[in-house]
Scaffold this motif. Sequence first.
Motif, short mmCIF file in Angstrom:
data_model
loop_
_atom_site.label_atom_id
_atom_site.label_comp_id
_atom_site.label_asym_id
_atom_site.label_seq_id
_atom_site.Cartn_x
_atom_site.Cartn_y
_atom_site.Cartn_z
N MET A 140 36.37 50.62 29.06
CA MET A 140 36.14 49.17 29.23
C MET A 140 37.23 48.30 29.28
SD MET A 140 32.25 48.91 27.23
CE MET A 140 32.76 49.43 25.79
N ILE A 141 38.42 48.39 28.32
CA ILE A 141 39.33 47.66 28.16
C ILE A 141 40.27 47.60 29.55
CG2 ILE A 141 41.43 47.14 27.00
CD1 ILE A 141 39.77 47.59 24.30
N ILE A 142 40.54 49.12 29.71
CA ILE A 142 41.31 49.55 31.04
C ILE A 142 40.53 48.78 32.38
CG2 ILE A 142 42.17 51.43 32.35
CD1 ILE A 142 42.49 52.97 29.52
N LYS A 143 39.22 49.03 32.43
CA LYS A 143 38.68 48.58 33.54
C LYS A 143 38.66 47.03 33.68
CE LYS A 143 35.15 52.28 34.27
NZ LYS A 143 33.90 52.65 34.25
N TYR A 144 38.50 46.35 32.47
CA TYR A 144 38.67 44.96 32.61
C TYR A 144 40.28 44.72 32.83
CZ TYR A 144 39.05 40.04 30.84
OH TYR A 144 39.04 38.86 30.47
N GLY A 145 41.13 45.31 32.46
CA GLY A 145 42.54 45.03 32.95
C GLY A 145 42.88 45.45 34.37
N ALA A 146 42.01 46.36 34.96
CA ALA A 146 41.97 46.54 36.49
C ALA A 146 41.53 45.69 37.16
CB ALA A 146 41.51 47.93 36.56
N THR A 147 40.41 45.07 36.65
CA THR A 147 39.68 43.82 37.40
C THR A 147 40.78 42.62 37.63
OG1 THR A 147 38.39 43.09 35.64
CG2 THR A 147 37.59 44.70 36.99
N LYS A 148 41.51 42.45 36.40
CA LYS A 148 42.44 41.45 36.45
C LYS A 148 43.85 41.61 37.09
CE LYS A 148 39.57 38.90 34.22
NZ LYS A 148 39.07 37.76 34.84
N GLY A 149 43.94 42.92 37.49
CA GLY A 149 45.03 43.38 38.36
C GLY A 149 46.23 43.70 37.43
N LEU A 150 46.12 44.13 35.98
CA LEU A 150 47.02 44.16 35.20
C LEU A 150 47.15 45.58 35.01
CD1 LEU A 150 45.94 41.44 32.64
CD2 LEU A 150 47.97 41.46 33.98
N LEU A 151 46.19 46.54 35.39
CA LEU A 151 46.33 47.87 34.96
C LEU A 151 45.87 48.67 36.23
CD1 LEU A 151 45.01 48.23 31.39
CD2 LEU A 151 47.48 48.69 32.17
N GLN A 152 46.20 50.09 36.28
CA GLN A 152 45.77 50.70 37.35
C GLN A 152 44.48 51.22 37.17
OE1 GLN A 152 48.52 53.87 38.06
NE2 GLN A 152 50.09 52.56 38.57
N SER A 153 43.39 51.33 37.85
CA SER A 153 42.09 51.58 37.60
C SER A 153 41.95 53.09 37.56
CB SER A 153 41.16 51.24 38.73
OG SER A 153 41.55 51.91 40.16
N SER A 154 43.12 53.80 38.00
CA SER A 154 43.11 55.31 37.93
C SER A 154 43.18 55.67 36.20
CB SER A 154 44.18 55.84 38.58
OG SER A 154 45.53 55.59 38.14
N LEU A 155 43.75 54.95 35.30
CA LEU A 155 43.86 55.14 34.13
C LEU A 155 42.54 55.31 33.44
CD1 LEU A 155 46.67 52.40 33.06
CD2 LEU A 155 46.98 54.94 33.36
#
Length: 182
Positions: A140-155
């Motif tokens: 959930m944290i990684i998905k949140y970061g992906a929606t903000k453009g900070l992390l890759q959603s593939s993580l």
Amino acid sequence: MLKTKQRQTKNDVFIGTFETDDSGKEQAKNTNDFFLTNCFIKIFSFQTLKEKHSKTYSFDNLIDDFLCAQKFLVKESTFSHYNNIINTHIRPYFASFALEEIDIVIIRDFINEKLSSGRIDGTGGLSNKSVKDISSVLKMIIKYGATKGLLQSSLTEFPVPKERKKDIKILALKNLRCLENN
């Protein structure tokens, strides 16, 4: 005398209506309004913060923003559960990492560490169910970061441990009859 005023962020994102005193200073109606206001300001000005501090923005900052976003979206008991998992397991491991350093290898190492030696008292690993719960919050944290453009959603595509099925021992017919007779 209190006046009503609309509040917007620097990016002109509408937050809500607030009361102000004669000097124009905003008055929070209660603690939750104040916390909610600060969370919205933090969430909506997130992109500006990212651009300003991209070199110093860590996974720990992302965790704080995630918790702030979840505070009023989930039940209090669910939020408490997320907060407990994050502060007990996720934050101690990931706090020192910059966002650019997070990759699938680090996430897998985290999961393997929790399975082998994840107990707080240091006596061994956590159960697959516990690691699965921790992994879901991490996703959930990684998905949140992906929606903000900070992390890759593939993580979010890391393997989650499956629960082991326990072997069921069936009584022999002789033992079953012995139990029935008693």
